[in-house]
Design a protein around this motif. Structure first.
Motif, mmCIF file in Angstrom:
data_model
loop_
_atom_site.group_PDB
_atom_site.id
_atom_site.type_symbol
_atom_site.label_atom_id
_atom_site.label_comp_id
_atom_site.label_asym_id
_atom_site.label_seq_id
_atom_site.Cartn_x
_atom_site.Cartn_y
_atom_site.Cartn_z
ATOM 1 N N PHE A 156 -12.243 -4.126 -36.485
ATOM 2 C CA PHE A 156 -11.292 -3.771 -35.430
ATOM 3 C C PHE A 156 -10.751 -2.362 -35.648
ATOM 4 C CE2 PHE A 156 -6.652 -3.373 -35.019
ATOM 5 C CZ PHE A 156 -6.562 -3.200 -33.651
ATOM 6 N N LEU A 157 -10.371 -2.044 -36.876
ATOM 7 C CA LEU A 157 -9.832 -0.719 -37.179
ATOM 8 C C LEU A 157 -10.870 0.366 -36.932
ATOM 9 C CD1 LEU A 157 -7.901 -1.577 -40.472
ATOM 10 C CD2 LEU A 157 -6.913 -1.135 -38.216
ATOM 11 N N VAL A 158 -12.119 0.110 -37.302
ATOM 12 C CA VAL A 158 -13.187 1.107 -37.095
ATOM 13 C C VAL A 158 -13.495 1.263 -35.613
ATOM 14 C CG1 VAL A 158 -15.629 1.610 -37.519
ATOM 15 C CG2 VAL A 158 -14.192 0.764 -39.381
ATOM 16 N N ASP A 159 -13.580 0.148 -34.897
ATOM 17 C CA ASP A 159 -13.880 0.200 -33.459
ATOM 18 C C ASP A 159 -12.848 1.018 -32.693
ATOM 19 O OD1 ASP A 159 -16.236 -1.135 -33.401
ATOM 20 O OD2 ASP A 159 -15.504 -2.947 -32.447
ATOM 21 N N ASN A 160 -11.611 1.017 -33.175
ATOM 22 C CA ASN A 160 -10.524 1.661 -32.444
ATOM 23 C C ASN A 160 -10.119 3.017 -33.016
ATOM 24 O OD1 ASN A 160 -9.321 -0.255 -30.209
ATOM 25 N ND2 ASN A 160 -9.913 -1.566 -31.921
ATOM 26 N N LEU A 161 -10.938 3.564 -33.899
ATOM 27 C CA LEU A 161 -10.684 4.929 -34.367
ATOM 28 C C LEU A 161 -10.842 5.911 -33.223
ATOM 29 C CD1 LEU A 161 -12.555 4.914 -37.801
ATOM 30 C CD2 LEU A 161 -10.073 5.146 -37.463
ATOM 31 N N THR A 218 -9.134 -10.489 -32.884
ATOM 32 C CA THR A 218 -9.448 -10.160 -34.282
ATOM 33 C C THR A 218 -9.374 -11.412 -35.146
ATOM 34 O OG1 THR A 218 -8.491 -7.959 -33.937
ATOM 35 C CG2 THR A 218 -8.881 -8.648 -36.200
ATOM 36 N N GLY A 219 -8.356 -12.234 -34.909
ATOM 37 C CA GLY A 219 -8.233 -13.467 -35.665
ATOM 38 C C GLY A 219 -9.374 -14.436 -35.400
ATOM 39 N N PHE A 220 -9.803 -14.510 -34.151
ATOM 40 C CA PHE A 220 -10.913 -15.400 -33.777
ATOM 41 C C PHE A 220 -12.179 -15.052 -34.543
ATOM 42 C CE2 PHE A 220 -14.637 -16.269 -31.117
ATOM 43 C CZ PHE A 220 -14.471 -17.617 -30.821
ATOM 44 N N TRP A 221 -12.538 -13.766 -34.560
ATOM 45 C CA TRP A 221 -13.773 -13.367 -35.233
ATOM 46 C C TRP A 221 -13.625 -13.342 -36.755
ATOM 47 C CZ3 TRP A 221 -17.770 -14.327 -32.727
ATOM 48 C CH2 TRP A 221 -17.887 -14.054 -31.371
ATOM 49 N N TYR A 247 -18.900 -6.993 -31.732
ATOM 50 C CA TYR A 247 -18.137 -8.124 -31.213
ATOM 51 C C TYR A 247 -16.663 -7.776 -31.030
ATOM 52 C CZ TYR A 247 -21.958 -11.512 -31.836
ATOM 53 O OH TYR A 247 -23.132 -12.208 -31.739
ATOM 54 N N LEU A 248 -16.203 -6.723 -31.717
ATOM 55 C CA LEU A 248 -14.796 -6.324 -31.608
ATOM 56 C C LEU A 248 -14.562 -5.291 -30.511
ATOM 57 C CD1 LEU A 248 -12.618 -7.570 -33.471
ATOM 58 C CD2 LEU A 248 -14.904 -7.766 -34.422
ATOM 59 N N LEU A 249 -15.601 -4.952 -29.754
ATOM 60 C CA LEU A 249 -15.433 -3.994 -28.654
ATOM 61 C C LEU A 249 -14.379 -4.423 -27.623
ATOM 62 C CD1 LEU A 249 -18.945 -2.547 -27.648
ATOM 63 C CD2 LEU A 249 -16.918 -1.272 -28.376
ATOM 64 N N PRO A 250 -14.269 -5.715 -27.285
ATOM 65 C CA PRO A 250 -13.255 -6.103 -26.298
ATOM 66 C C PRO A 250 -11.818 -5.822 -26.734
ATOM 67 C CG PRO A 250 -14.944 -7.786 -26.438
ATOM 68 C CD PRO A 250 -15.202 -6.830 -27.554
#
Length: 277
Positions: free
Chosen positions: A200-205, A247-250, A260-263
């Motif tokens: 999640f942190l990397v996807d949202n950099l 994030t918790g789900f995955w 998968y964290l793109l959404p």
């Protein structure tokens, strides 16, 4: 459809991802501008479109950007549904919501409903807004959902009789319960539990880093910790809950690629825009 229209080439193969990203950004701007303000809309679009992985995967041949559009679109429609003052307007947003959910189900199955439904359910629960449910298009919406999602699954099951069982049971339930769940297509996606957090942190950099650095300032920390006011707001509340719950789900499975964290990107962009405003 892209290949049929433009031929079997790199442009056509990548076009669906690009169109999905463009549609999501357009809807993001429209909804936030209409029900929030123009500055928040511009910031949301910039934060989303200029997130590194979102930008990269808007030009890659894969289904995850299409899923991102549908989940993000469904969440935006629900925010608009809650903010809309007219009954007719709420019905229209509800119908569009079911269309996005149908397309999301067609793209990757029940996960689209789970990633959309969890933040919507908990926002409704925390704010006790059950009465809003009566304004949904409960006839036209589900019919559209079925018309969009069902035909392909029916046709696919006729060609491959065990497809429905494998897809719905193995891929959507057993993968969360058993280490060996009969995976046929999962090569290269084995990581570790809670890998979704750093993904999640990397996807949202670079915006995830901006929020982390912002926490060094007391005023910024206080805005983040103002949980009650944030959750009460349909836009900020659903966005924050979506970030946490996706994030918790995955995090519950070790079999999760970073796409998968793109959404989380569009909802994190909305929450960040509201935060800096």
């Amino acid at each position: 459809l892209c290949v049929k229209a433009f031929g079997a080439n790199a442009f056509a193969a990548r076009l669906a991802s690009f169109v999905s990203a463009a549609v999501l950004l357009g809807l993001l701007y429209y909804v936030i501008k209409r029900y929030r303000d123009r500055e928040s809309a511009v910031l949301s679009v910039c934060f989303c479109g200029l997130s590194g992985f979102f930008f990269i995967f808007s030009g890659v041949c894969l289904t995850d950007m299409v899923l991102c559009m549908n989940i993000g679109g469904a969440l935006l429609c629900y925010m608009a549904f809650l903010c809309e003052e007219t009954r007719r307007g709420r019905k229209l947003w509800s119908i569009l919501l079911f269309i996005f959910l149908g397309l999301g189900f067609l793209t990757k199955g029940p996960v689209a409903l789970a990633l959309w439904g969890a933040p919507v359910f908990f926002w409704t629960l925390l704010n006790r807004k059950w009465a809003t449910l009566k304004d949904h298009a409960w006839v036209a919406g589900p019919l559209l959902f079925i018309a969009i999602a069902a035909p392909w699954f029916v046709l696919r099951s006729r060609e491959t009789p065990d497809f429905l069982y494998y897809f719905f049971v193995n891929e959507n339930f057993k993968r969360f319960l058993f280490k060996e769940y009969g995976d046929r297509f999962g090569s290269g996606r084995e990581f570790h539990y809670f890998a979704a957090v750093w993904m999640f942190l990397v996807d949202n950099l670079p915006w995830s880093a901006m929020v982390i650095l912002g926490c060094l300032k007391r005023e910024f920390r206080e805005k983040i910790l103002d949980w009650r006011n944030t959750v009460a707001d349909p836009v900020a509340g659903i966005s924050l809950l979506a970030v946490l719950l996706m994030t918790g789900f995955w995090s519950l499975t070790s079999r999760v690629p970073i796409t998968y964290l793109l959404p989380t990107v569009p909802v994190f962009a909305i929450w960040s825009a509201v935060l800096v405003r």
